[in-house]
Scaffold this active site. Structure first.
Site, PDB file in Angstrom:
ATOM      1  N   HIS A 144      -2.812  14.833 -18.174  1.00  0.00           N
ATOM      2  CA  HIS A 144      -2.052  13.945 -19.063  1.00  0.00           C
ATOM      3  C   HIS A 144      -2.809  13.753 -20.375  1.00  0.00           C
ATOM      4  O   HIS A 144      -3.935  13.290 -20.376  1.00  0.00           O
ATOM      5  CB  HIS A 144      -1.814  12.594 -18.384  1.00  0.00           C
ATOM      6  CG  HIS A 144      -0.669  12.623 -17.424  1.00  0.00           C
ATOM      7  ND1 HIS A 144       0.072  11.522 -17.106  1.00  0.00           N
ATOM      8  CD2 HIS A 144      -0.124  13.643 -16.727  1.00  0.00           C
ATOM      9  CE1 HIS A 144       1.032  11.857 -16.252  1.00  0.00           C
ATOM     10  NE2 HIS A 144       0.917  13.143 -15.997  1.00  0.00           N
TER      11      HIS A 144
ATOM     12  N   TYR B 277       2.799   1.934 -19.411  1.00  0.00           N
ATOM     13  CA  TYR B 277       2.255   0.591 -19.160  1.00  0.00           C
ATOM     14  C   TYR B 277       3.130  -0.387 -19.931  1.00  0.00           C
ATOM     15  O   TYR B 277       3.219  -0.292 -21.158  1.00  0.00           O
ATOM     16  CB  TYR B 277       0.814   0.484 -19.658  1.00  0.00           C
ATOM     17  CG  TYR B 277      -0.193   1.268 -18.832  1.00  0.00           C
ATOM     18  CD1 TYR B 277      -0.441   2.622 -19.073  1.00  0.00           C
ATOM     19  CD2 TYR B 277      -0.919   0.647 -17.818  1.00  0.00           C
ATOM     20  CE1 TYR B 277      -1.373   3.330 -18.325  1.00  0.00           C
ATOM     21  CE2 TYR B 277      -1.860   1.349 -17.066  1.00  0.00           C
ATOM     22  CZ  TYR B 277      -2.076   2.682 -17.318  1.00  0.00           C
ATOM     23  OH  TYR B 277      -3.000   3.373 -16.573  1.00  0.00           O
TER      24      TYR B 277
ATOM     25  N   PRO C 254      -6.856  -2.855 -11.479  1.00  0.00           N
ATOM     26  CA  PRO C 254      -6.484  -1.445 -11.602  1.00  0.00           C
ATOM     27  C   PRO C 254      -5.863  -1.036 -12.954  1.00  0.00           C
ATOM     28  O   PRO C 254      -5.642   0.143 -13.188  1.00  0.00           O
ATOM     29  CB  PRO C 254      -5.470  -1.234 -10.466  1.00  0.00           C
ATOM     30  CG  PRO C 254      -4.960  -2.589 -10.139  1.00  0.00           C
ATOM     31  CD  PRO C 254      -6.047  -3.553 -10.465  1.00  0.00           C
TER      32      PRO C 254
ATOM     33  N   LYS D  86      -9.895   2.478 -13.466  1.00  0.00           N
ATOM     34  CA  LYS D  86     -11.335   2.779 -13.512  1.00  0.00           C
ATOM     35  C   LYS D  86     -12.057   2.754 -12.161  1.00  0.00           C
ATOM     36  O   LYS D  86     -13.181   3.242 -12.053  1.00  0.00           O
ATOM     37  CB  LYS D  86     -12.042   1.771 -14.443  1.00  0.00           C
ATOM     38  CG  LYS D  86     -11.696   1.953 -15.904  1.00  0.00           C
ATOM     39  CD  LYS D  86     -12.432   3.135 -16.503  1.00  0.00           C
ATOM     40  CE  LYS D  86     -11.872   3.558 -17.836  1.00  0.00           C
ATOM     41  NZ  LYS D  86     -11.033   4.750 -17.796  1.00  0.00           N
TER      42      LYS D  86
ATOM     43  N   TYR E  68     -10.059   4.709 -22.076  1.00  0.00           N
ATOM     44  CA  TYR E  68      -9.132   5.155 -21.027  1.00  0.00           C
ATOM     45  C   TYR E  68      -9.559   6.504 -20.442  1.00  0.00           C
ATOM     46  O   TYR E  68      -9.519   6.695 -19.223  1.00  0.00           O
ATOM     47  CB  TYR E  68      -7.696   5.220 -21.569  1.00  0.00           C
ATOM     48  CG  TYR E  68      -6.671   5.369 -20.463  1.00  0.00           C
ATOM     49  CD1 TYR E  68      -6.184   4.255 -19.781  1.00  0.00           C
ATOM     50  CD2 TYR E  68      -6.217   6.632 -20.069  1.00  0.00           C
ATOM     51  CE1 TYR E  68      -5.266   4.386 -18.745  1.00  0.00           C
ATOM     52  CE2 TYR E  68      -5.300   6.776 -19.035  1.00  0.00           C
ATOM     53  CZ  TYR E  68      -4.827   5.652 -18.383  1.00  0.00           C
ATOM     54  OH  TYR E  68      -3.932   5.790 -17.353  1.00  0.00           O
TER      55      TYR E  68
HETATM   56  P1  RFL Z   1     -13.269   2.545  -0.544  1.00  0.00           P
HETATM   57  O1  RFL Z   1     -12.263   3.545  -0.928  1.00  0.00           O
HETATM   58  O2  RFL Z   1     -12.833   1.157  -0.277  1.00  0.00           O
HETATM   59  O3  RFL Z   1     -14.022   3.129   0.728  1.00  0.00           O
HETATM   60  C1  RFL Z   1     -14.933   2.365   1.478  1.00  0.00           C
HETATM   61  C2  RFL Z   1     -14.906   2.862   2.915  1.00  0.00           C
HETATM   62  O4  RFL Z   1     -15.862   2.142   3.685  1.00  0.00           O
HETATM   63  C3  RFL Z   1     -15.285   1.820   4.927  1.00  0.00           C
HETATM   64  N1  RFL Z   1     -15.988   0.638   5.492  1.00  0.00           N
HETATM   65  C4  RFL Z   1     -16.910   0.715   6.473  1.00  0.00           C
HETATM   66  N2  RFL Z   1     -17.428   1.745   7.144  1.00  0.00           N
HETATM   67  C5  RFL Z   1     -18.332   1.472   8.111  1.00  0.00           C
HETATM   68  N3  RFL Z   1     -18.731   0.218   8.439  1.00  0.00           N
HETATM   69  C6  RFL Z   1     -18.247  -0.855   7.777  1.00  0.00           C
HETATM   70  N4  RFL Z   1     -18.647  -2.095   8.090  1.00  0.00           N
HETATM   71  C7  RFL Z   1     -17.292  -0.630   6.751  1.00  0.00           C
HETATM   72  N5  RFL Z   1     -16.604  -1.443   5.917  1.00  0.00           N
HETATM   73  C8  RFL Z   1     -15.830  -0.662   5.177  1.00  0.00           C
HETATM   74  C9  RFL Z   1     -13.831   1.560   4.605  1.00  0.00           C
HETATM   75  O5  RFL Z   1     -13.002   1.690   5.753  1.00  0.00           O
HETATM   76  C10 RFL Z   1     -13.551   2.624   3.556  1.00  0.00           C
HETATM   77  O6  RFL Z   1     -13.065   3.829   4.121  1.00  0.00           O
HETATM   78  O7  RFL Z   1     -14.438   2.439  -1.640  1.00  0.00           O
HETATM   79  P2  RFL Z   1     -15.077   3.589  -2.607  1.00  0.00           P
HETATM   80  O8  RFL Z   1     -15.402   4.826  -1.843  1.00  0.00           O
HETATM   81  O9  RFL Z   1     -16.132   2.880  -3.373  1.00  0.00           O
HETATM   82  O10 RFL Z   1     -13.872   3.991  -3.576  1.00  0.00           O
HETATM   83  C11 RFL Z   1     -13.360   3.071  -4.503  1.00  0.00           C
HETATM   84  C12 RFL Z   1     -11.875   3.314  -4.738  1.00  0.00           C
HETATM   85  O11 RFL Z   1     -11.224   3.382  -3.483  1.00  0.00           O
HETATM   86  C13 RFL Z   1     -11.245   2.212  -5.605  1.00  0.00           C
HETATM   87  O12 RFL Z   1     -12.120   1.845  -6.636  1.00  0.00           O
HETATM   88  C14 RFL Z   1      -9.914   2.682  -6.252  1.00  0.00           C
HETATM   89  O13 RFL Z   1      -8.930   2.888  -5.286  1.00  0.00           O
HETATM   90  C15 RFL Z   1      -9.414   1.644  -7.266  1.00  0.00           C
HETATM   91  N6  RFL Z   1      -8.124   1.997  -7.863  1.00  0.00           N
HETATM   92  C16 RFL Z   1      -8.035   2.927  -8.895  1.00  0.00           C
HETATM   93  N7  RFL Z   1      -9.156   3.560  -9.334  1.00  0.00           N
HETATM   94  C17 RFL Z   1      -9.071   4.518 -10.308  1.00  0.00           C
HETATM   95  O14 RFL Z   1     -10.107   5.067 -10.698  1.00  0.00           O
HETATM   96  N8  RFL Z   1      -7.868   4.909 -10.871  1.00  0.00           N
HETATM   97  C18 RFL Z   1      -6.703   4.328 -10.476  1.00  0.00           C
HETATM   98  O15 RFL Z   1      -5.636   4.739 -10.950  1.00  0.00           O
HETATM   99  C19 RFL Z   1      -6.757   3.267  -9.483  1.00  0.00           C
HETATM  100  N9  RFL Z   1      -5.645   2.667  -9.061  1.00  0.00           N
HETATM  101  C20 RFL Z   1      -6.937   1.393  -7.414  1.00  0.00           C
HETATM  102  C21 RFL Z   1      -5.706   1.748  -8.037  1.00  0.00           C
HETATM  103  C22 RFL Z   1      -6.946   0.464  -6.368  1.00  0.00           C
HETATM  104  C23 RFL Z   1      -5.772  -0.115  -5.955  1.00  0.00           C
HETATM  105  N10 RFL Z   1      -5.866  -1.028  -4.875  1.00  0.00           N
HETATM  106  C24 RFL Z   1      -5.026  -0.999  -3.755  1.00  0.00           C
HETATM  107  C25 RFL Z   1      -7.043  -1.880  -4.757  1.00  0.00           C
HETATM  108  C26 RFL Z   1      -4.526   1.161  -7.650  1.00  0.00           C
HETATM  109  C27 RFL Z   1      -4.552   0.216  -6.626  1.00  0.00           C
HETATM  110  C28 RFL Z   1      -3.236  -0.433  -6.265  1.00  0.00           C
HETATM  111  C1  PHB Z   2      -1.628   4.859  -9.860  1.00  0.00           C
HETATM  112  O1  PHB Z   2      -0.999   5.899 -10.086  1.00  0.00           O
HETATM  113  O2  PHB Z   2      -1.728   4.375  -8.726  1.00  0.00           O
HETATM  114  C2  PHB Z   2      -2.259   4.147 -10.999  1.00  0.00           C
HETATM  115  C3  PHB Z   2      -2.248   4.735 -12.255  1.00  0.00           C
HETATM  116  C4  PHB Z   2      -2.822   4.062 -13.332  1.00  0.00           C
HETATM  117  C5  PHB Z   2      -3.375   2.824 -13.136  1.00  0.00           C
HETATM  118  C6  PHB Z   2      -3.408   2.232 -11.883  1.00  0.00           C
HETATM  119  C7  PHB Z   2      -2.826   2.904 -10.793  1.00  0.00           C
HETATM  120  O3  PHB Z   2      -3.907   2.159 -14.212  1.00  0.00           O
END
Ligand code: RFL
Ligand code: PHB
Length: 391
Positions: free
Chosen positions: A72, A202, A294, A298, A386
């Site tokens: 993108h 957005y 989110p 990042k 971004y």
């Molecule tokens: P995770 O993915 O939470 O993984 C951590 C893992 O540790 C396990 N765990 C344990 N394991 C053993 N013993 C324990 N006691 C444990 N406790 C926990 C968990 O089960 C899990 O599998 O963390 P990690 O690896 O640091 O990754 C971070 C990302 O997952 C997170 O920052 C992103 O998803 C955030 N996020 C976004 N990030 C982006 O860079 N671009 C995006 O577009 C974006 N969109 C989003 C998002 C997060 C969202 N939510 C639901 C919070 C959109 C949403 C809606």
């Molecule tokens: C997503 O596709 O889940 C998404 C994209 C951009 C964002 C947050 C989430 O800023």
């Protein structure tokens, strides 16, 4: 069992770290609370910065991402009923982002780990405990199938997310936490329908924020801002589509294709940082150490940059017998983390409707957005944050 690095958590941070260490000949074991299928079922991030794309390549798992991921070169900002394009590519002198779901990133990393025969213990539940990380011989204990196990290691990497055991194991006096909870959440819906537009939209509206994102040319991911106390059970698919439609511009409203949801959930929004990221032989990385709302996309990207710094520090320790990299890990990673925290907080504040702030807040946001899309300096500041600041 003995390994060089015990990694807690098989999310993107833990899996990326495991792969980079393995490539450098450093043994590692991953312990994950949940099953592999459960981890793959969590619908989360969708946007990768170049730093994360490069790291996937370095791990040797970039092939499918380059084939199926969508590059993108711009995003759209919608306010006062009109859309304005931010040209990421031209404003940053050539950078773009990759739309490739976190589920796919995780799937590719899990497959590579399995193919290399690297040890991952799933379904450890809440049994993992960390010991002796204030010295040079830390130990991780866990229970699996009714049996107690112990892993002796040189280092522990806490990649276990916001609710994990690693940060919680650090003595309270040794850690400082900064936190802000926003008074709203995002209701997200995933559906097999073509995206309303080929770039992300957005939207700032008087009804609240909305985001039109995607996973592919046939799968869309949409979000609408909802009050913090809202329950997903109160939102039928139809109610979601109706609310989204009300937050779009006339052209997008016309083009929106709706369909049954594959997944629907509410995520709260939070800014959070723990300092420092190192406690003796324990390191925190990714969501275990920091959370961003989110809006700036990042979270996953910060997990990737933490892991990049941490892996290079650990590799330096084993290859060159120098601790300079691990000694600087916390400071280096936090510098980038705080800038992404600032950007995510700013973009969240600009795009969402805050309860109790009255109509002046909306007017001030619209004035800032008008300035943003018409000033090259302001657009450039948005674009360079971004696509991701340099490592
Ligand atoms: P995770 O993915 O939470 O993984 C951590 C893992 O540790 C396990 N765990 C344990 N394991 C053993 N013993 C324990 N006691 C444990 N406790 C926990 C968990 O089960 C899990 O599998 O963390 P990690 O690896 O640091 O990754 C971070 C990302 O997952 C997170 O920052 C992103 O998803 C955030 N996020 C976004 N990030 C982006 O860079 N671009 C995006 O577009 C974006 N969109 C989003 C998002 C997060 C969202 N939510 C639901 C919070 C959109 C949403 C809606
Ligand atoms: C997503 O596709 O889940 C998404 C994209 C951009 C964002 C947050 C989430 O800023």
């Amino acid at each position: 069992m003995r390994t060089q690095v015990a990694i807690i958590g098989a999310g993107p941070a833990g899996l990326l770290l495991g792969q980079l260490l393995h490539k450098a000949g450093i043994s590692n074991v991953i312990l994950e609370r949940q099953s592999g299928d459960y981890v793959l079922g969590r619908i989360r991030a969708g946007v990768l910065e170049q730093v994360a794309v490069d790291l996937m390549d370095e791990c040797g798992v970039g092939q499918r991402m380059h084939h199926e991921g969508l590059v993108h070169e711009g995003i759209e900002l919608l306010f006062k009923g009109e859309r304005h394009r931010i040209d990421l590519r031209s404003l940053t002198g050539g950078d773009a982002v990759m739309v490739y779901g976190q589920t796919e990133v995780t799937r590719d990393l899990m497959a590579a780990r399995a193919a290399a025969g690297l040890p991952t213990v799933y379904e450890t539940g809440d049994s993992v405990s960390l010991h002796g990380f204030d010295g040079n011989a830390p130990v991780v204990r866990y229970r699996k199938d009714g049996q107690e196990h112990e892993i002796q290691c040189d280092f522990i990497a806490g990649c276990d997310g916001y609710h994990g055991v690693s940060r919680a194991s650090v003595p309270k006096g040794a850690i400082r936490e900064y936190e802000k909870v926003y008074p709203f959440g995002w209701l997200g819906l995933l559906a097999d329908v073509p995206p309303v537009f080929h770039e992300l939209i957005y939207a700032n509206t008087e009804r609240g924020f909305a985001l039109c994102s995607m996973r592919s040319a046939t799968r869309s991911r949409y979000y609408v801002q909802v009050p913090l106390e809202e329950k997903v059970e109160n939102w039928s698919d139809e109610a979601f589509w109706n609310e989204l439609r009300l937050r779009l511009d006339p052209e997008a409203r016309e083009r929106l294709v709706t369909g049954p949801s594959l997944e629907k959930s509410i995520a709260p929004l939070r800014s959070f940082v723990a300092e420092p990221l190192r406690f003796g032989t324990l390191f925190l990385a990714g969501d275990a150490a920091h959370i961003v709302p989110p809006t700036g996309a990042k979270g996953l990207n910060l997990a990737a940059s933490d892991v990049k710094y941490l892996a290079s520090g650990l590799i330096e320790h084993y290859r060159e017998r120098s601790d300079a990299g691990i000694d600087h890990y916390s400071e280096r990673a936090l510098r980038r983390v705080w800038k992404a925290e600032r950007f995510s907080w700013w973009f969240t504040s600009l795009m969402h409707k805050f309860p109790n702030e009255g109509p002046i807040a909306q007017k001030l946001q619209e004035a800032e957005l008008d300035y943003l899309v018409n000033s090259k300096a302001a657009s450039t500041a948005l674009a360079e944050n971004y696509v991701g600041l340099p490592l």
